[in-house]
Enzyme design. Structure first.
Site, short mmCIF file in Angstrom:
data_model
loop_
_atom_site.label_atom_id
_atom_site.label_comp_id
_atom_site.label_asym_id
_atom_site.label_seq_id
_atom_site.Cartn_x
_atom_site.Cartn_y
_atom_site.Cartn_z
CB CYS A 62 -0.94 0.04 1.20
SG CYS A 62 -1.91 1.57 1.22
CG ASN A 75 -1.03 -2.01 -4.28
OD1 ASN A 75 -1.77 -1.07 -4.62
ND2 ASN A 75 -1.05 -2.52 -3.07
N GLY A 95 -5.43 -1.99 -14.75
CA GLY A 95 -6.08 -1.36 -15.89
C GLY A 95 -6.97 -2.25 -16.74
#
Lengths: 275, 306
Positions: free
Chosen positions: B131, B193, B245
């Site tokens: 993250c 990520n 994507g």
């Protein structure tokens, strides 16, 4: 329950510089939407822009199965929306969000809006107006709407028709009262009681409206804005600070709002001017 | 779909099809259950969980960029205990794999969450060591091979479920990171990520995001994601879950050909709440078009130029 719909645009027109009104045919939205709710519009058929654009529902026509959106061109997405024409179709996700609380229990009603925040307030006046026809004089509807200057005034006739008293302010005094719309509200509240205030507009304005309502102990609902992602409460980006116990928490404008009772909202992190 | 076998294996975990909703884009499934039949998903990776509840970052948390978005939600979540109590029972009504994405401040927190989740009804754990939006979101472990080895090695004994390690693309060499995850006991890896990025409001001369930087996702990142998935899949033997994507079946097929055993669909859900279903249908149509009867007929079947 929100749905993804492909609907037909019946009319698209410029109301003022950079302000457009789109009339859309939609059985589902026109029958189910309530004042304060919004729709999330796809701006193109391709992958660009990635995000939908959330726009408040300005009013619905249940008989004609249409609804109206009024929006300002602020960036590429709204620019693309403004170029859509009658006959084009538009991909709509909605209706979304929690509506304003409309109740026959409220008799004296004030809506307070600034700039492009005024549009969803028309839907509130329409809702009460509908009841008014059944029971003449049961409701007393007032609108206080503020603009930057004379040229940015839009939907004045519509507001005047939809309520009993409509007062306008402009920051430069080129029309109506000079100053902010909050000044009109303060003046009004000092001599007249209202059962509820609904407000939508710039954060500084709503904060002031909320404070004034608190002072006169009038319940008040605000409609917040924040940069949004999904519009349905999954992505958690449209955070807004709300009271929680003795502290606060981040609620989300799209799902917990956009309408909140004003005493729940902490305005310190609300930012303005979304591109 | 008659005649087409879409089942894939992620370690011991069997998925009915290779389409998984990506963590952070799908909440705990409730919102999307109004739009799609969650039973038809291969799996759902839930919003990133931490041991204690987190409020997340200040707004604005999102900025739109060319063909993409930057986010800095900052792991807002109710905490793993509330997830097990309030959210998991809802998800378990559906016949789909539930993947618990977890992030911690310390290795001990990852271990504690892995133990709690091992005793629950979830199907797999996705170790978020990537993250970009919180100081302790695991990225400090995820951006070096040594860090990945340490955390995966220490969480492994605590985790009785299929353990997927989610990798960050913000590294020099994804191959060595993927290899470190495999060598330390990961059952699978998922990538990518988000890419660390920034957007600036030139009129205010300030970053658009309150957090200054955020994670880039959406179609803009797809070529980078595809290259990294290809490199990782050619480095490790464990299954790779590809994402970045994906908006349609053709995008997913690219990842599958590059070596991904499954795909995750993320940002596309925001634009199109039916995105996961559209991706699944698109994969089926592709298989039909080429008369392939099994998803494994295309996984890793890319022919690279010599």
């Amino acid at each position: 329950m929100p749905k993804v719909l492909k609907e037909k645009i019946l009319r698209s027109e410029a109301l003022a510089r950079s302000i457009y009104r789109m009339t859309v045919e939609s059985e589902y939205i026109s029958q189910t939407a309530r004042p304060g709710q919004f729709v999330n519009l796809k701006c193109s058929d391709g992958i660009e822009p990635v995000l939908r654009r959330p726009i408040s529902i300005c009013r619905v026509n249940r008989e004609q199965k249409t609804f109206e959106l009024v929006f300002q061109v602020r960036g590429r997405g709204t620019e693309l929306l403004s170029r859509k024409k009658a006959g084009d179709s538009v991909d709509i996700l909605g209706p979304l969000g929690n509506p304003f609380e409309i109740s026959a229990h409220y008799k004296k009603i004030a809506v307070v809006g600034g700039g492009i925040g005024i549009f969803p307030l028309l839907f509130i006046l329409d809702e009460y107006g509908k009841h008014r026809e059944d029971n003449l004089k049961a409701f007393d509807l007032s609108a206080f709407i503020g603009f930057r200057d004379k040229d940015s005034i839009v939907l004045k006739d519509e507001f005047e028709k939809a309520c009993d008293t409509c007062r306008i302010s402009t920051e430069d005094g080129s029309a109506g009262c000079r100053g902010f719309v909050t000044g009109l509200l303060e003046e009004e509240l000092s001599r007249k009681h209202y059962d509820i205030i609904y407000t939508c507009g710039p954060t500084a304005m709503m904060k002031k409206v909320a404070e004034t309502a608190g002072l006169y102990k009038v319940p008040c609902q605000v409609s917040l804005e924040q940069r949004m992602g999904c519009g349905i409460g999954a992505c958690l980006v449209c955070a807004c600070k709300t009271k929680y116990g003795d502290g606060w928490e981040y609620s989300h404008v799209c799902k917990d709002g956009p309408v909140f009772w004003c005493d729940r909202v902490i305005f310190d992190e609300q930012v303005e001017d979304f591109g | 779909m008659k005649g087409i076998d879409l089942k894939v294996s992620i370690g011991a975990l069997k998925l009915k099809n290779p389409v998984i909703a990506a963590s952070g884009t799908f909440g705990f499934g409730r919102e999307y259950s109004e739009f799609i039949d969650l039973n038809r998903l291969g799996g759902i990776s839930v919003k990133g969980l931490t041991l204690a509840p987190r409020q997340g970052n200040k707004p604005p948390r999102i900025a739109e960029t060319p063909a993409g978005i930057l986010n800095s939600v900052g792991l807002q979540n109710p905490g793993v205990h509330a997830f097990l109590r309030d959210e998991l029972p809802f998800l378990k009504q559906y016949n789909t794999a539930v993947i618990a994405n977890i992030a911690g401040n310390t290795i001990e927190e990852y271990c504690e969450m892995a133990e709690l989740l091992s005793a629950s009804d979830i199907d797999a754990v996705e170790l978020n060591v990537s993250c970009p939006n919180v100081k302790q979101g695991g990225v400090s472990f995820g951006n070096t091979a040594a860090g990945v080895s340490e955390i995966v090695g220490r969480v492994r004994p605590c985790c009785k479920k299929t353990m997927i390690v989610k990798l960050t693309p913000n590294v020099t060499d994804i191959k060595e990171i993927a290899a470190a995850a495999e060598a330390s006991g990961a059952d699978a890896i998922s990538l990518i990520n988000t890419l660390l990025g920034m957007a600036i409001d030139i009129h205010r001369r300030k970053p658009v995001l309150a957090n200054n930087t955020g994670g880039l996702s959406g179609p803009a990142v797809k070529p980078v994601a595809l290259r990294m998935v290809y490199e990782a899949a050619n480095t490790v033997k464990i299954p790779v879950i590809g994402m970045g994507g994906i908006t349609c079946g053709e995008d997913a097929v690219e990842f599958l050909l590059a070596g991904a055993s499954a795909v995750m669909v993320g940002t596309a859900n925001f634009t199109n709440p039916h995105a996961c279903m559209d991706v699944l249908k698109g994969i089926e149509n592709y298989l039909k078009m080429y008369n392939n009867h099994c998803i494994y007929d295309i996984i890793g079947k890319l022919v690279v130029n010599q």
